[in-house]
Design a protein around this motif. Structure first.
Motif, mmCIF file in Angstrom:
data_model
loop_
_atom_site.group_PDB
_atom_site.id
_atom_site.type_symbol
_atom_site.label_atom_id
_atom_site.label_comp_id
_atom_site.label_asym_id
_atom_site.label_seq_id
_atom_site.Cartn_x
_atom_site.Cartn_y
_atom_site.Cartn_z
ATOM 1 N N PRO A 138 15.164 -7.424 -4.166
ATOM 2 C CA PRO A 138 14.523 -5.924 -3.241
ATOM 3 C C PRO A 138 15.400 -6.014 -1.328
ATOM 4 N N TRP A 139 15.423 -5.801 -0.972
ATOM 5 C CA TRP A 139 15.625 -4.866 0.129
ATOM 6 C C TRP A 139 16.067 -4.326 1.637
ATOM 7 N N THR A 140 14.950 -3.898 2.949
ATOM 8 C CA THR A 140 14.874 -3.087 3.739
ATOM 9 C C THR A 140 15.275 -2.992 5.032
ATOM 10 N N TYR A 141 15.970 -2.579 5.530
ATOM 11 C CA TYR A 141 16.747 -2.714 6.610
ATOM 12 C C TYR A 141 16.144 -2.261 7.657
ATOM 13 N N SER A 142 15.686 -3.222 8.930
ATOM 14 C CA SER A 142 14.805 -2.795 9.706
ATOM 15 C C SER A 142 15.658 -2.319 10.948
ATOM 16 N N ASP A 159 15.872 2.866 -2.904
ATOM 17 C CA ASP A 159 14.108 3.106 -3.851
ATOM 18 C C ASP A 159 14.144 4.925 -4.368
ATOM 19 N N LYS A 177 18.949 2.986 8.985
ATOM 20 C CA LYS A 177 17.389 2.549 9.106
ATOM 21 C C LYS A 177 15.828 2.891 8.696
ATOM 22 N N GLY A 178 15.048 1.289 8.023
ATOM 23 C CA GLY A 178 14.032 2.102 7.564
ATOM 24 C C GLY A 178 14.381 1.992 5.599
ATOM 25 N N MET A 179 15.578 1.962 5.398
ATOM 26 C CA MET A 179 15.919 1.955 4.057
ATOM 27 C C MET A 179 15.016 0.897 3.636
ATOM 28 N N SER A 180 14.582 0.923 1.957
ATOM 29 C CA SER A 180 14.221 0.289 0.899
ATOM 30 C C SER A 180 15.306 0.640 0.588
ATOM 31 N N CYS A 181 15.733 -0.762 -0.868
ATOM 32 C CA CYS A 181 16.307 -0.464 -1.787
ATOM 33 C C CYS A 181 16.940 -2.343 -2.206
ATOM 34 N N THR A 182 17.817 -2.405 -3.173
ATOM 35 C CA THR A 182 17.744 -3.050 -4.408
ATOM 36 C C THR A 182 19.083 -3.838 -4.299
#
Length: 196
Positions: A138-142, A159, A177-182
């Motif tokens: 998983p990864w979230t872009y700050s 997500d 920015k703010g995107m969460s994904c796998t």
């Protein structure tokens, strides 16, 4: 279809007796080769034109045949067209330019085959590098990330989306920015990246 030239010794200067005179008399196998050459067999031509059997008087005929074969002119016996090595080299390296395509899906912008001028303008080659082996995480872009994949194949599953976005080597990609994904990495990744 082109017409085949007549293979008559009286009209073809390459088949005159002086062009093929030998130091020793022709035996029965040489006569068969001579007949095969007259009928258009290039394999027999090579046997018959063995330089070690040619007398000094026949060197001029050998030179005429060598120049005809090496400069791409019509083959004197079969009428077949020969290409020079340079011509074959040009044919073996076709130039194919891929079209630049931009795809935007689930907030991810993918530019496939970006022009080198765009990469230079962004300073991509000066960006830091990051890589990973095949894996899933998983990864979230700050912050907004722009990356250029040098190697790899990844399916990114945002997500909030139903379908993945596939990115591969040669893609210029922007993640918001703010995107969460796998990330599902099927081929190890090597990329240049830049955060804003």
């Amino acid at each position: 279809m082109g017409l085949r030239p007549a293979m008559d010794k009286s009209t073809n200067p390459l088949l005159t007796p002086s062009a093929f005179s030998t130091e020793k008399p022709l035996d029965s196998s040489d006569r068969k080769n001579e007949m095969a050459c007259a009928s258009g067999s290039s394999t027999s031509l090579l046997i018959l034109l063995n330089r070690s059997r040619l007398s000094p008087q026949s060197q001029k005929g050998q030179q005429r045949i060598d120049s005809a074969l090496s400069f791409g002119s019509s083959h004197p016996f079969s009428g077949a067209r020969r290409r020079t090595k340079v011509g074959l080299r040009r044919m073996a390296k076709p130039v194919v330019k891929a079209e630049t395509v931009t795809i935007e899906k689930s907030g991810i912008k993918v530019v496939r085959n970006p022009p080198e001028s765009k990469l230079t303008e962004l300073g991509v080659r000066k960006w830091p590098k990051w890589g990973c082996p095949p894996s899933k995480f998983p990864w979230t872009y700050s912050a907004k990330e722009t990356c250029y994949l040098l190697e790899g194949k990844v399916k990114v599953y945002p997500d909030e989306a139903d379908e993945p976005v596939e990115i591969t080597a040669g893609d210029l990609v922007e993640f918001p920015k703010g995107m969460s994904c796998t990330w599902d990495v099927s081929v190890g990744v090597d990329k240049h990246y830049n955060f804003e």
